[in-house]
Design a protein around this motif. Structure first.
Motif, PDB file in Angstrom:
ATOM      1  N   ARG A  97      46.896 -81.306  33.744  1.00  0.00           N
ATOM      2  CA  ARG A  97      46.598 -80.325  32.697  1.00  0.00           C
ATOM      3  C   ARG A  97      46.958 -78.903  33.093  1.00  0.00           C
ATOM      4  O   ARG A  97      46.993 -78.017  32.245  1.00  0.00           O
ATOM      5  N   ARG A  98      47.212 -78.654  34.365  1.00  0.00           N
ATOM      6  CA  ARG A  98      47.542 -77.303  34.824  1.00  0.00           C
ATOM      7  C   ARG A  98      48.784 -76.784  34.108  1.00  0.00           C
ATOM      8  O   ARG A  98      49.716 -77.526  33.839  1.00  0.00           O
ATOM      9  N   LEU A  99      48.793 -75.486  33.815  1.00  0.00           N
ATOM     10  CA  LEU A  99      49.907 -74.887  33.091  1.00  0.00           C
ATOM     11  C   LEU A  99      51.213 -74.968  33.877  1.00  0.00           C
ATOM     12  O   LEU A  99      52.249 -75.323  33.319  1.00  0.00           O
ATOM     13  N   ASP A 100      51.170 -74.670  35.188  1.00  0.00           N
ATOM     14  CA  ASP A 100      52.410 -74.713  35.964  1.00  0.00           C
ATOM     15  C   ASP A 100      52.987 -76.130  36.022  1.00  0.00           C
ATOM     16  O   ASP A 100      54.198 -76.312  35.934  1.00  0.00           O
ATOM     17  N   ASN A 101      52.126 -77.134  36.101  1.00  0.00           N
ATOM     18  CA  ASN A 101      52.604 -78.514  36.098  1.00  0.00           C
ATOM     19  C   ASN A 101      53.217 -78.885  34.748  1.00  0.00           C
ATOM     20  O   ASN A 101      54.253 -79.545  34.687  1.00  0.00           O
ATOM     21  N   THR A 102      52.601 -78.439  33.657  1.00  0.00           N
ATOM     22  CA  THR A 102      53.117 -78.749  32.324  1.00  0.00           C
ATOM     23  C   THR A 102      54.461 -78.071  32.086  1.00  0.00           C
ATOM     24  O   THR A 102      55.359 -78.668  31.503  1.00  0.00           O
ATOM     25  N   VAL A 103      54.610 -76.843  32.566  1.00  0.00           N
ATOM     26  CA  VAL A 103      55.900 -76.145  32.448  1.00  0.00           C
ATOM     27  C   VAL A 103      56.977 -76.931  33.184  1.00  0.00           C
ATOM     28  O   VAL A 103      58.089 -77.115  32.688  1.00  0.00           O
ATOM     29  N   TYR A 104      56.646 -77.445  34.368  1.00  0.00           N
ATOM     30  CA  TYR A 104      57.581 -78.277  35.135  1.00  0.00           C
ATOM     31  C   TYR A 104      57.890 -79.582  34.404  1.00  0.00           C
ATOM     32  O   TYR A 104      59.043 -79.977  34.265  1.00  0.00           O
ATOM     33  N   ARG A 105      56.865 -80.256  33.914  1.00  0.00           N
ATOM     34  CA  ARG A 105      57.050 -81.550  33.226  1.00  0.00           C
ATOM     35  C   ARG A 105      57.853 -81.399  31.933  1.00  0.00           C
ATOM     36  O   ARG A 105      58.599 -82.295  31.560  1.00  0.00           O
ATOM     37  N   LEU A 106      57.690 -80.266  31.237  1.00  0.00           N
ATOM     38  CA  LEU A 106      58.447 -80.038  30.004  1.00  0.00           C
ATOM     39  C   LEU A 106      59.912 -79.731  30.294  1.00  0.00           C
ATOM     40  O   LEU A 106      60.751 -79.809  29.397  1.00  0.00           O
ATOM     41  N   GLY A 107      60.229 -79.358  31.526  1.00  0.00           N
ATOM     42  CA  GLY A 107      61.620 -79.105  31.891  1.00  0.00           C
ATOM     43  C   GLY A 107      62.031 -77.655  31.823  1.00  0.00           C
ATOM     44  O   GLY A 107      63.216 -77.347  31.847  1.00  0.00           O
ATOM     45  N   PHE A 108      61.077 -76.732  31.761  1.00  0.00           N
ATOM     46  CA  PHE A 108      61.416 -75.311  31.773  1.00  0.00           C
ATOM     47  C   PHE A 108      61.718 -74.823  33.191  1.00  0.00           C
ATOM     48  O   PHE A 108      62.254 -73.747  33.374  1.00  0.00           O
ATOM     49  N   ALA A 109      61.339 -75.623  34.201  1.00  0.00           N
ATOM     50  CA  ALA A 109      61.586 -75.277  35.602  1.00  0.00           C
ATOM     51  C   ALA A 109      62.030 -76.524  36.354  1.00  0.00           C
ATOM     52  O   ALA A 109      61.714 -77.642  35.953  1.00  0.00           O
ATOM     53  N   GLN A 110      62.771 -76.322  37.462  1.00  0.00           N
ATOM     54  CA  GLN A 110      63.276 -77.453  38.226  1.00  0.00           C
ATOM     55  C   GLN A 110      62.304 -77.950  39.280  1.00  0.00           C
ATOM     56  O   GLN A 110      62.477 -79.038  39.806  1.00  0.00           O
ATOM     57  N   SER A 111      61.283 -77.167  39.606  1.00  0.00           N
ATOM     58  CA  SER A 111      60.262 -77.597  40.555  1.00  0.00           C
ATOM     59  C   SER A 111      58.933 -76.963  40.156  1.00  0.00           C
ATOM     60  O   SER A 111      58.907 -76.016  39.369  1.00  0.00           O
ATOM     61  N   ARG A 112      57.857 -77.495  40.704  1.00  0.00           N
ATOM     62  CA  ARG A 112      56.549 -76.926  40.380  1.00  0.00           C
ATOM     63  C   ARG A 112      56.418 -75.504  40.921  1.00  0.00           C
ATOM     64  O   ARG A 112      55.770 -74.664  40.314  1.00  0.00           O
ATOM     65  N   ALA A 113      57.038 -75.246  42.069  1.00  0.00           N
ATOM     66  CA  ALA A 113      56.984 -73.891  42.629  1.00  0.00           C
ATOM     67  C   ALA A 113      57.692 -72.898  41.705  1.00  0.00           C
ATOM     68  O   ALA A 113      57.207 -71.787  41.481  1.00  0.00           O
ATOM     69  N   GLN A 114      58.819 -73.320  41.156  1.00  0.00           N
ATOM     70  CA  GLN A 114      59.551 -72.457  40.226  1.00  0.00           C
ATOM     71  C   GLN A 114      58.743 -72.274  38.939  1.00  0.00           C
ATOM     72  O   GLN A 114      58.691 -71.162  38.380  1.00  0.00           O
ATOM     73  N   ALA A 115      58.083 -73.322  38.476  1.00  0.00           N
ATOM     74  CA  ALA A 115      57.252 -73.233  37.274  1.00  0.00           C
ATOM     75  C   ALA A 115      56.094 -72.266  37.505  1.00  0.00           C
ATOM     76  O   ALA A 115      55.765 -71.458  36.631  1.00  0.00           O
ATOM     77  N   ARG A 116      55.508 -72.334  38.691  1.00  0.00           N
ATOM     78  CA  ARG A 116      54.412 -71.424  39.030  1.00  0.00           C
ATOM     79  C   ARG A 116      54.880 -69.972  38.981  1.00  0.00           C
ATOM     80  O   ARG A 116      54.197 -69.094  38.465  1.00  0.00           O
ATOM     81  N   GLN A 117      56.096 -69.724  39.474  1.00  0.00           N
ATOM     82  CA  GLN A 117      56.629 -68.367  39.467  1.00  0.00           C
ATOM     83  C   GLN A 117      56.915 -67.892  38.044  1.00  0.00           C
ATOM     84  O   GLN A 117      56.632 -66.745  37.694  1.00  0.00           O
ATOM     85  N   LEU A 118      57.447 -68.778  37.200  1.00  0.00           N
ATOM     86  CA  LEU A 118      57.700 -68.412  35.805  1.00  0.00           C
ATOM     87  C   LEU A 118      56.403 -68.012  35.107  1.00  0.00           C
ATOM     88  O   LEU A 118      56.367 -67.042  34.342  1.00  0.00           O
ATOM     89  N   VAL A 119      55.334 -68.769  35.371  1.00  0.00           N
ATOM     90  CA  VAL A 119      54.042 -68.462  34.761  1.00  0.00           C
ATOM     91  C   VAL A 119      53.514 -67.126  35.289  1.00  0.00           C
ATOM     92  O   VAL A 119      53.094 -66.261  34.524  1.00  0.00           O
TER      93      VAL A 119
END
Length: 192
Positions: free
Chosen positions: A82-104
Motif C-alpha cells: 500500500r505504500r505510495l513509493d511501492n505503488t508508483v514503482y508497480r504502476l511503472g512510473f519508475a524503474q526501481s523502488r528507490a527511483q520511485a521514492r525519489q520521485l515522490v
C-alpha cells in the motif's frame, strides 16, 4: 537471491546475480549451513531490502500488521504494497523502488489531485495516483513507462498510461502478490 533492486538491469543478461550467483571472494562458493535464526533473519533482511525500508520502519509495519485482524504475514505484505513509493514503482512510473521514492520525495506525484511527498503514505482503495502535469515530460518517467509491458502491472492496480495516472483498486490477496518471500518466517523472527 535476485531482488530486482537495480530496476531494468535485473531483467536483462547484465544482472549481476545471473552472472555470478555466489558471494564474492575466494570462499564465496562455500556456504555454511544457516541456523534457524539465520534463515529467519535472511528472510527478514531480504524483504526489508526489497522495499528499501529502515529497521525502525520495518518493525513499525510489522507491529501494525500484528494488531490487525487476520493473518499477520499477509497483513504485513498488504501494508508494504500500500505504500505510495511501492505503488508508483508497480504502476511503472519508475524503474526501481528507490527511483520511485525519489520521485515522490521531489513532489512529482499526486494522490487524488493533491501533492504528496511522503513515500510511506498508505493508499486506500479508490485512490488515484498521478504524475504532475509539469513532470510528464521527464525522461525518467517516460522510459519507465515504456518498460511496463515487459514487467506487467498487478491486478489490484489499474494504469491509464495516456493520462499518466493509475488507480489503487483494492487490497491485494496473498495469492495475487508474487513476492518471493516466506512471510511466516518473518512472523516467527519477530515473535521470538
Amino acid at each position: 537471491m535476485k531482488l530486482y533492486l537495480k530496476g531494468e538491469r535485473c531483467y536483462t543478461d547484465k544482472c549481476s546475480y545471473e552472472r555470478r550467483s555466489y558471494a564474492p571472494g575466494q570462499h564465496g562458493r562455500l556456504r555454511p549451513k544457516l541456523s534457524d535464526y539465520g534463515i529467519r533473519l535472511r528472510e527478514k533482511q531480504k524483504l526489508k531490502r526489497m522495499y528499501g525500508l529502515s529497521e525502525k520502519q520495518f518493525k513499525r509495519y510489522f507491529k501494525e500488521a500484528d494488531r490487525q485482524k487476520g493473518v499477520t504475514g499477509t497483513n504485513f505484505l498488504i501494508l508494504l504494497e500500500r505504500r505510495l513509493d511501492n505503488t508508483v514503482y508497480r504502476l511503472g512510473f519508475a524503474q526501481s523502488r528507490a527511483q520511485a521514492r525519489q520521485l515522490v520525495r521531489h513532489g512529482h506525484i499526486l494522490v487524488n489531485g493533491e501533492k504528496v511527498d511522503i513515500p510511506s503514505y498508505l493508499l486506500r482503495p479508490g485512490d488515484v495516483v498521478a504524475v504532475r502535469e509539469k513532470s510528464r515530460q521527464l525522461a525518467v518517467i517516460n522510459e519507465a513507462l515504456e518498460a511496463v509491458p515487459r514487467r506487467g502491472i498487478p491486478p489490484w492496480l489499474e494504469l491509464r498510461k495516456e493520462a499518466y495516472e493509475g488507480v489503487f483498486k483494492y487490497y491485494p490477496s496473498r495469492e495475487e502478490m508474487n513476492i518471493p518471500v516466506q512471510e511466516q518466517l518473518i512472523v516467527e523472527f519477530y515473535s521470538k
